[in-house]
Design a protein around this motif. Structure first.
Motif, PDB file in Angstrom:
ATOM      1  N   SER A 404     123.056 -43.218  48.880  1.00  0.00           N
ATOM      2  CA  SER A 404     121.661 -43.791  48.062  1.00  0.00           C
ATOM      3  C   SER A 404     120.512 -43.804  49.200  1.00  0.00           C
ATOM      4  N   ASP A 405     121.007 -44.510  50.365  1.00  0.00           N
ATOM      5  CA  ASP A 405     119.862 -44.703  51.479  1.00  0.00           C
ATOM      6  C   ASP A 405     119.451 -43.200  52.041  1.00  0.00           C
ATOM      7  N   CYS A 406     120.422 -42.277  52.006  1.00  0.00           N
ATOM      8  CA  CYS A 406     119.835 -41.056  52.627  1.00  0.00           C
ATOM      9  C   CYS A 406     118.805 -40.531  51.637  1.00  0.00           C
ATOM     10  N   LEU A 407     119.228 -40.519  50.465  1.00  0.00           N
ATOM     11  CA  LEU A 407     118.390 -39.658  49.203  1.00  0.00           C
ATOM     12  C   LEU A 407     117.064 -40.827  48.962  1.00  0.00           C
ATOM     13  N   ARG A 408     116.929 -41.928  49.647  1.00  0.00           N
ATOM     14  CA  ARG A 408     116.026 -42.693  49.222  1.00  0.00           C
ATOM     15  C   ARG A 408     115.542 -43.084  47.998  1.00  0.00           C
ATOM     16  N   GLU A 409     116.914 -43.395  47.374  1.00  0.00           N
ATOM     17  CA  GLU A 409     117.033 -43.439  46.017  1.00  0.00           C
ATOM     18  C   GLU A 409     115.870 -44.295  45.227  1.00  0.00           C
ATOM     19  N   GLY A 410     115.636 -45.479  46.011  1.00  0.00           N
ATOM     20  CA  GLY A 410     114.468 -46.467  45.249  1.00  0.00           C
ATOM     21  C   GLY A 410     113.206 -45.687  45.157  1.00  0.00           C
ATOM     22  N   TRP A 643     123.825 -37.369  38.351  1.00  0.00           N
ATOM     23  CA  TRP A 643     122.448 -37.312  38.019  1.00  0.00           C
ATOM     24  C   TRP A 643     122.464 -37.698  36.471  1.00  0.00           C
ATOM     25  N   ARG A 644     123.072 -38.870  35.957  1.00  0.00           N
ATOM     26  CA  ARG A 644     122.984 -39.297  34.740  1.00  0.00           C
ATOM     27  C   ARG A 644     122.588 -40.685  34.895  1.00  0.00           C
ATOM     28  N   GLY A 645     122.460 -41.134  33.448  1.00  0.00           N
ATOM     29  CA  GLY A 645     121.936 -42.811  33.490  1.00  0.00           C
ATOM     30  C   GLY A 645     123.150 -43.472  33.420  1.00  0.00           C
ATOM     31  N   ASP A 646     122.726 -44.714  33.471  1.00  0.00           N
ATOM     32  CA  ASP A 646     123.907 -45.892  33.687  1.00  0.00           C
ATOM     33  C   ASP A 646     124.884 -45.995  32.568  1.00  0.00           C
ATOM     34  N   TRP A 647     124.373 -45.620  31.323  1.00  0.00           N
ATOM     35  CA  TRP A 647     125.557 -45.775  30.196  1.00  0.00           C
ATOM     36  C   TRP A 647     126.501 -44.754  30.458  1.00  0.00           C
ATOM     37  N   VAL A 648     126.211 -43.573  30.639  1.00  0.00           N
ATOM     38  CA  VAL A 648     127.076 -42.273  30.903  1.00  0.00           C
ATOM     39  C   VAL A 648     127.848 -42.642  32.275  1.00  0.00           C
ATOM     40  N   ASN A 649     127.450 -43.263  33.380  1.00  0.00           N
ATOM     41  CA  ASN A 649     128.045 -43.314  34.732  1.00  0.00           C
ATOM     42  C   ASN A 649     128.901 -44.503  34.462  1.00  0.00           C
ATOM     43  N   ASP A 650     128.541 -45.565  33.711  1.00  0.00           N
ATOM     44  CA  ASP A 650     129.547 -46.822  33.620  1.00  0.00           C
ATOM     45  C   ASP A 650     130.746 -46.124  32.520  1.00  0.00           C
ATOM     46  N   GLY A 651     130.202 -45.319  31.538  1.00  0.00           N
ATOM     47  CA  GLY A 651     131.344 -44.765  30.769  1.00  0.00           C
ATOM     48  C   GLY A 651     132.305 -43.938  31.587  1.00  0.00           C
ATOM     49  N   LEU A 652     131.707 -43.178  32.263  1.00  0.00           N
ATOM     50  CA  LEU A 652     132.693 -42.215  33.173  1.00  0.00           C
ATOM     51  C   LEU A 652     133.675 -43.222  34.257  1.00  0.00           C
ATOM     52  N   ALA A 653     133.081 -44.191  34.796  1.00  0.00           N
ATOM     53  CA  ALA A 653     133.596 -45.040  35.716  1.00  0.00           C
ATOM     54  C   ALA A 653     134.776 -45.481  34.956  1.00  0.00           C
ATOM     55  N   ILE A 654     134.561 -46.149  33.790  1.00  0.00           N
ATOM     56  CA  ILE A 654     135.777 -46.538  32.777  1.00  0.00           C
ATOM     57  C   ILE A 654     136.944 -45.673  32.524  1.00  0.00           C
ATOM     58  N   ASN A 665     129.675 -47.419  39.842  1.00  0.00           N
ATOM     59  CA  ASN A 665     128.376 -46.673  39.575  1.00  0.00           C
ATOM     60  C   ASN A 665     127.579 -47.204  40.526  1.00  0.00           C
ATOM     61  N   GLU A 666     127.073 -46.115  41.412  1.00  0.00           N
ATOM     62  CA  GLU A 666     125.976 -46.318  42.430  1.00  0.00           C
ATOM     63  C   GLU A 666     124.814 -45.780  42.437  1.00  0.00           C
ATOM     64  N   GLY A 667     124.364 -45.415  41.076  1.00  0.00           N
ATOM     65  CA  GLY A 667     123.170 -44.884  40.780  1.00  0.00           C
ATOM     66  C   GLY A 667     123.342 -43.378  40.591  1.00  0.00           C
ATOM     67  N   VAL A 668     122.818 -42.552  41.311  1.00  0.00           N
ATOM     68  CA  VAL A 668     122.826 -41.050  40.853  1.00  0.00           C
ATOM     69  C   VAL A 668     124.272 -40.668  41.066  1.00  0.00           C
ATOM     70  N   ALA A 669     125.177 -41.236  41.409  1.00  0.00           N
ATOM     71  CA  ALA A 669     126.621 -40.847  41.944  1.00  0.00           C
ATOM     72  C   ALA A 669     127.793 -42.161  41.509  1.00  0.00           C
ATOM     73  N   LEU A 670     128.877 -41.634  41.350  1.00  0.00           N
ATOM     74  CA  LEU A 670     130.003 -42.481  41.352  1.00  0.00           C
ATOM     75  C   LEU A 670     130.573 -42.654  42.738  1.00  0.00           C
ATOM     76  N   ALA A 671     131.085 -43.629  43.386  1.00  0.00           N
ATOM     77  CA  ALA A 671     131.868 -43.670  44.629  1.00  0.00           C
ATOM     78  C   ALA A 671     133.595 -43.936  44.092  1.00  0.00           C
ATOM     79  N   VAL A 672     134.229 -42.978  44.364  1.00  0.00           N
ATOM     80  CA  VAL A 672     135.657 -43.035  43.937  1.00  0.00           C
ATOM     81  C   VAL A 672     136.432 -43.342  45.006  1.00  0.00           C
ATOM     82  N   SER A 673     137.169 -44.688  45.335  1.00  0.00           N
ATOM     83  CA  SER A 673     137.505 -44.947  46.401  1.00  0.00           C
ATOM     84  C   SER A 673     138.942 -44.555  46.733  1.00  0.00           C
ATOM     85  N   GLY A 674     139.413 -44.230  47.764  1.00  0.00           N
ATOM     86  CA  GLY A 674     141.063 -43.845  48.524  1.00  0.00           C
ATOM     87  C   GLY A 674     141.647 -42.662  47.729  1.00  0.00           C
TER      88      GLY A 674
END
Length: 744
Positions: A404-410, A643-654, A665-674
Motif C-alpha cells: 500500500s505504501d509503495c503504491l502510494r495508495e492514499g 483491484w476491487r471495492g471493499d464489498w468484494v474484498n471483504d466477501g473474498l476474505a470471508i 482486506n488492505e485496500g487494493v489487495a488482500l494479505a493472506v498470512s502464513g
C-alpha cells in the motif's frame, strides 16, 4: 435560490402557474428568473397527482422548486390548506429550513412548525390542536409520533397533501433509510390513500435507484427532474507531503504537551499551508475524522493567536454541542469576517452556510459522491470557479514498506476520485440489504402504535406490502419466535402480539426511535455549559489535557455515574479519541486507481511533490509487473491483488476464511498470512467451484457480526443473512475467484 439574471419572469411558464402572492414574494426578493429545477418542478408538483424527485447540486434551489408549487396547491383551498410533511435528516437542517420557509409562508398565512427534540412542547401542542401548514420533522420524531400518539395519527394526518423528503440520497441503503421507507408506507396506511411523495436529492449515478427507494412498488411512474449542470469551472490542486517525525527533539512532555509536540511534521506543514492559503476568505476543510478536525482546528487557531489576528478557524463535528456547531455556522454565514470550518460530514448536507471560496480535502475522500457534495459548496457566485485543494501525506519508504505504501495508495485513490468526479461518475447507492435490525424496531413500533397486533397484520404491513419485502415468510416466523424468546414480544390468549417485559422497557426509552446505534456518551461540561460529548469507550482522566471544539481544556473531574466530564480552559492538550472510520471504496474507484498507476502521462492537478510520489508508485507498479501479476509473496504473507471495492474484498476474505485461510482486506489487495501462493490458488479454486454460497456456512465461524442496533435480537441464521446482504458481495467475490483461477 434564484439568480438575478436580467430575463423577465413573464417569460417563465412555471412562474405564471404560481399563486400571485408567491409571485409577489419572488419579485419582492429581487429575483427575476427561476432556475432549471424550479421551472420543471412547478407543473410536475402543482396538482399533487404524482411522485417527483428533484435532483440538483447543493444550493441549486431544490427547496423552492418543491415548495413554490406545493404552497400554490395549498392556497387553492384556503378554507382548508391541509398539511405538508417535510422529513429531513438533521435537526440543524430542519431549523435552517424553518427559517427559510417561515419568511415565505408568513406572507401567505401558512404555519410552519419544526418538530424535534429541541422544540418546545407548547409549539408542538399548537400543531396537535390544529394540524395544518408545514410540519418539519426527522424520521426519529415521526417514529415517536407513531409510538406515543398512535391512536391520534389518523386525525393528525387526515389532511396530508404531500410528503417531502430532503437529502433523499443520504437515506438510501442505510438502516435509517429503511426506517423511513417503512414510515412512509405506514403513513399511507394511516390515511388510507397514496400520497404524493417528493424527494429532494443530489444527482445520483442511477436515478432509478432513487425512484425505487421512494416508491418501491411504482418506481417507473416517479417523475425525475434532474437539473442541468451550470458548466461551472473547476480548479483542482492536490499537494503531496512525505511523513516526517514530530518537530520536537526527543520525547515530548506529555504532562504539558503542545499540539506541535504531538503531531507529525507533515501535519504541521499542511496546517501552515492551509493558514496561508485560506486566511481572509470563507472555506471548508474536511479531514477524515473528528480527531483530525480537532488537530487542525487547534493548529490553525494557534497560528491566529501567534500572529495576534482574530480567529478565523472553527471546528464542526457531530460530537460538539449544538451551541458550538451553530457558532461555526453563524461565523460562515454572517459575513462579518472571514471564517473557515474544519469539519466532518456534518457540513456535507444542505445547511445554509452561504458561499465558500474553496473546499479542502485532507487525505482521500470517503467517496466520489461525498467529494462532489462537498465541492457543491464552493463557487456558488456567478462567474466564480469551484476550488478543490487536496492534501495527501504519504509515509517515507524503507526496506520493510508494504504494498500500500509503495503504491502510494492514499494519493492514487485521491487522483482516481478526482478524475472520476471530472468525468461525471459517482457511486450509485448500495441497495438490496435485508435490514432485519430495522424490521425488529418497526415491528415493536407498530405493536406500540396499535396497542397490539397479530402476526398476520405485521406481516401484511411490514413485509407483504411494506418496506421489508425481501424477508421470506419462514424467516419472519423465525424472527417472531426469537423475539418471544428474547422477551421482546409476548402473545395473549387471543393471538395478539404485545410487548414483552424487555420490549416494553426498550420501547419506552427515548433511544428507541432511532434505527441506528449510538454509543453511550459522556457529556463534556465547562462552568455548566455543555461543550459536546465523547464515547464512553474513550474515557478521560482528571488532569488530562484535551483539545475539543478547537479549544484547549484540562479535565477537572470525571463523574462516571452521571456520565459527565468537567473541564476548565487550559493552555495545552491533545485531541481525544473518537469512534468512526472511513467509507467503503467502490469497484470503479479501485479500477480507476489501477488505470492511474498503469499510465505514464503526468496528472495536471498535482504539485511537484505529489507528482514525484506518483512517479515512485508507477515505477513500483511496473517493476513488480502488477499489470499481470495478481499474487505475490512478501515475507510470510501472500499478497492477492484484487483491484476491487471493499464489498468484494471483504466477501473474498470471508470466503478464504471459510477455506481455512486468514485474509485481511488492505485496500487494493488482500494479505493472506502464513501460506504459500499455491495454497491461495487452491483455496480460490475451491471458492470458484462452489455451487452455492450460503451465508450460514460461509459465516459459520465469523465473529462480531452484530453491527446494527437490533442485530442482537436476531436469531443467528438471520443475523448471518442480514450481515451478508449489507456488508459483503459474495457473488462478486466468487466471480473474481473464477477470473483469477482462469488466469493462474
Amino acid at each position: 435560490m434564484m439568480t438575478n439574471s436580467p430575463a423577465s419572469s413573464s417569460d417563465s411558464q412555471g412562474f405564471q402557474l404560481l399563486d400571485e402572492r408567491i409571485q409577489r414574494w419572488i419579485w419582492g426578493e429581487g429575483w427575476t428568473t427561476l432556475r432549471d429545477a424550479q421551472e420543471k418542478a412547478i407543473p410536475a408538483l402543482i396538482d399533487a397527482d404524482r411522485d417527483v424527485i428533484v435532483a440538483a447540486a447543493t444550493a441549486a434551489g431544490k427547496t423552492e422548486a418543491a415548495f413554490f408549487p406545493i404552497l400554490t396547491h395549498m392556497l387553492r383551498q384556503e378554507h382548508d390548506i391541509g398539511t405538508v410533511l417535510y422529513i429531513g435528516p438533521l435537526k440543524a437542517l430542519i431549523n435552517d429550513q424553518w427559517s427559510r420557509l417561515s419568511e415565505l409562508c408568513e406572507s401567505l398565512d401558512i404555519p410552519v412548525v419544526a418538530w424535534h427534540g429541541d422544540v418546545a412542547a407548547s409549539k408542538k401542542q399548537r400543531f396537535i390542536k390544529d394540524p395544518s401548514g408545514i410540519l418539519l420533522i426527522t424520521p426519529e420524531s415521526l417514529e415517536a409520533l407513531f409510538v406515543r400518539r398512535g391512536s391520534a395519527m389518523p386525525g393528525l394526518m387526515s389532511r396530508l397533501r404531500y410528503i417531502v423528503i430532503d437529502e433523499l440520497h443520504a437515506f438510501i441503503g442505510s438502516e435509517r433509510g429503511k426506517q423511513l421507507q417503512s414510515l412512509l408506507h405506514r403513513l399511507e396506511r394511516t390515511v388510507g390513500r397514496k400520497l404524493p411523495l417528493v424527494g429532494l436529492s443530489a444527482t445520483l449515478g442511477d436515478m432509478g435507484l432513487a425512484a425505487s427507494f421512494l416508491r418501491p412498488d411504482g418506481a417507473s411512474a416517479v417523475e425525475l427532474i434532474v437539473a442541468k449542470s451550470g458548466g461551472q469551472e473547476l480548479k483542482v490542486l492536490i499537494k503531496g507531503y512525505v511523513e516526517k517525525p514530530p518537530r520536537a527533539e526527543g520525547e515530548p512532555d506529555l504532562n504539558d504537551p503542545t499540539m506541535e509536540d504531538l503531531v507529525q511534521g507533515s501535519t504541521l506543514e499542511v496546517a501552515q499551508h492551509l493558514y496561508a492559503a485560506l486566511r481572509g476568505s470563507n472555506n471548508l476543510v474536511f479531514p477524515n475524522s473528528r480527531r483530525q478536525v480537532e488537530i487542525y482546528a487547534d493548529l490553525l487557531r494557534r497560528n491566529c493567536e501567534r500572529n495576534n489576528a482574530p480567529n478565523e478557524f472553527w471546528a464542526h463535528h457531530g460530537s460538539l454541542s449544538k451551541e458550538f456547531r451553530e457558532e461555526t455556522e453563524r461565523a460562515l454565514k454572517d459575513g462579518v469576517r472571514a471564517a473557515t470550518a474544519i469539519c466532518t460530514t456534518t457540513l456535507e448536507l444542505g445547511i445554509d452556510i452561504g458561499t465558500v471560496k474553496s473546499v479542502c480535502q485532507i487525505g482521500s475522500p470517503p467517496s466520489v459522491a461525498s467529494l462532489r457534495q462537498r465541492l457543491g459548496r464552493s463557487g456558488r457566485r456567478k462567474g466564480e470557479p469551484a476550488i478543490l485543494r487536496g492534501y495527501c501525506i504519504e509515509p517515507e519508504l524503507g526496506p520493510k514498506s508494504g504494498l500500500s505504501d509503495c503504491l502510494r495508495e492514499g494519493l492514487v485513490q485521491s487522483v482516481a476520485m478526482v478524475r472520476l468526479l471530472i468525468n461525471g461518475w459517482f457511486e450509485p447507492p448500495r441497495v438490496g440489504g435485508l435490514h432485519l435490525s430495522t424490521l425488529v424496531q418497526q415491528l415493536l413500533s407498530i405493536v406500540a402504535e396499535q396497542g397490539g397486533a397479530t402476526a398476520s397484520e405485521l406481516w401484511a404491513c411490514l413485509v407483504k406490502d411494506g418496506a421489508f419485502s425481501s424477508c421470506s415468510r419462514d424467516d419472519f416466523v423465525s424472527l417472531l419466535r426469537h423475539l418471544g424468546d428474547k422477551l421482546l414480544v409476548s402473545q395473549d390468549s387471543s393471538g395478539l402480539l404485545l410487548h414483552g417485559e424487555l420490549g416494553e422497557k426498550l420501547v419506552n426509552h427515548y433511544d428507541f426511535y432511532a434505527a441506528f446505534a449510538s454509543d453511550d456518551e459522556f457529556r463534556i461540561v465547562c462552568e455548566g455549559r455543555t461543550l459536546g460529548s465523547l464515547p464512553v469507550s474513550h474515557p478521560l482522566l482528571p488532569n488530562q489535557r484535551i483539545i475539543f471544539g478547537g479549544r484547549r481544556w484540562r479535565v477537572i473531574d470525571v463523574n462516571s455515574e452521571q456520565k459527565v466530564i468537567v473541564v476548565a480552559p487550559d493552555k495545552g492538550g491533545a485531541p481525544p479519541a473518537f469512534d468512526g472510520g472511513t467509507g467503503m471504496v467502490h469497484d470503479i474507484v479501485r479500477q480507476e486507481m489501477r488505470q492511474v498507476l498503469s499510465e505514464t502521462n503526468p496528472v495536471p492537478f498535482l504539485d511537484a511533490t505529489a507528482s514525484t510520489l506518483l512517479t515512485e508508485a508507477r515505477h513500483y507498479y511496473r517493476r513488480a509487473d502488477l499489470d499481470s501479476n495478481w499474487l505475490i509473496k512478501n515475507g510470510n504473507e501472500a499478497i492477492l491483488l484484487t483491484w476491487r471495492g471493499d464489498w468484494v474484498n471483504d466477501g473474498l476474505a470471508i470466503l478464504l476464511a471459510s477455506a481455512g485461510l486468514n485474509a485481511t482486506n488492505e485496500g487494493v489487495a488482500l494479505a493472506v498470512s502464513g501460506v504459500s501462493t499455491d495454497r491461495v490458488i487452491d483455496a480460490l479454486t475451491d471458492i470458484a467451484e462452489r455451487p452455492h454460497l450460503d451465508p450460514q456456512s460461509v459465516l459459520a465461524d465469523a465473529k462480531n457480526l452484530v453491527r446494527e442496533k437490533w442485530d442482537w435480537a436476531l436469531p443467528e441464521t438471520l443475523l448471518r443473512k442480514s450481515f451478508a446482504s449489507l456488508h459483503l458481495d459474495l457473488t462478486g467475490a466468487q466471480l473474481l475467484a473464477r477470473k483469477l483461477v482462469a488466469q493462474s
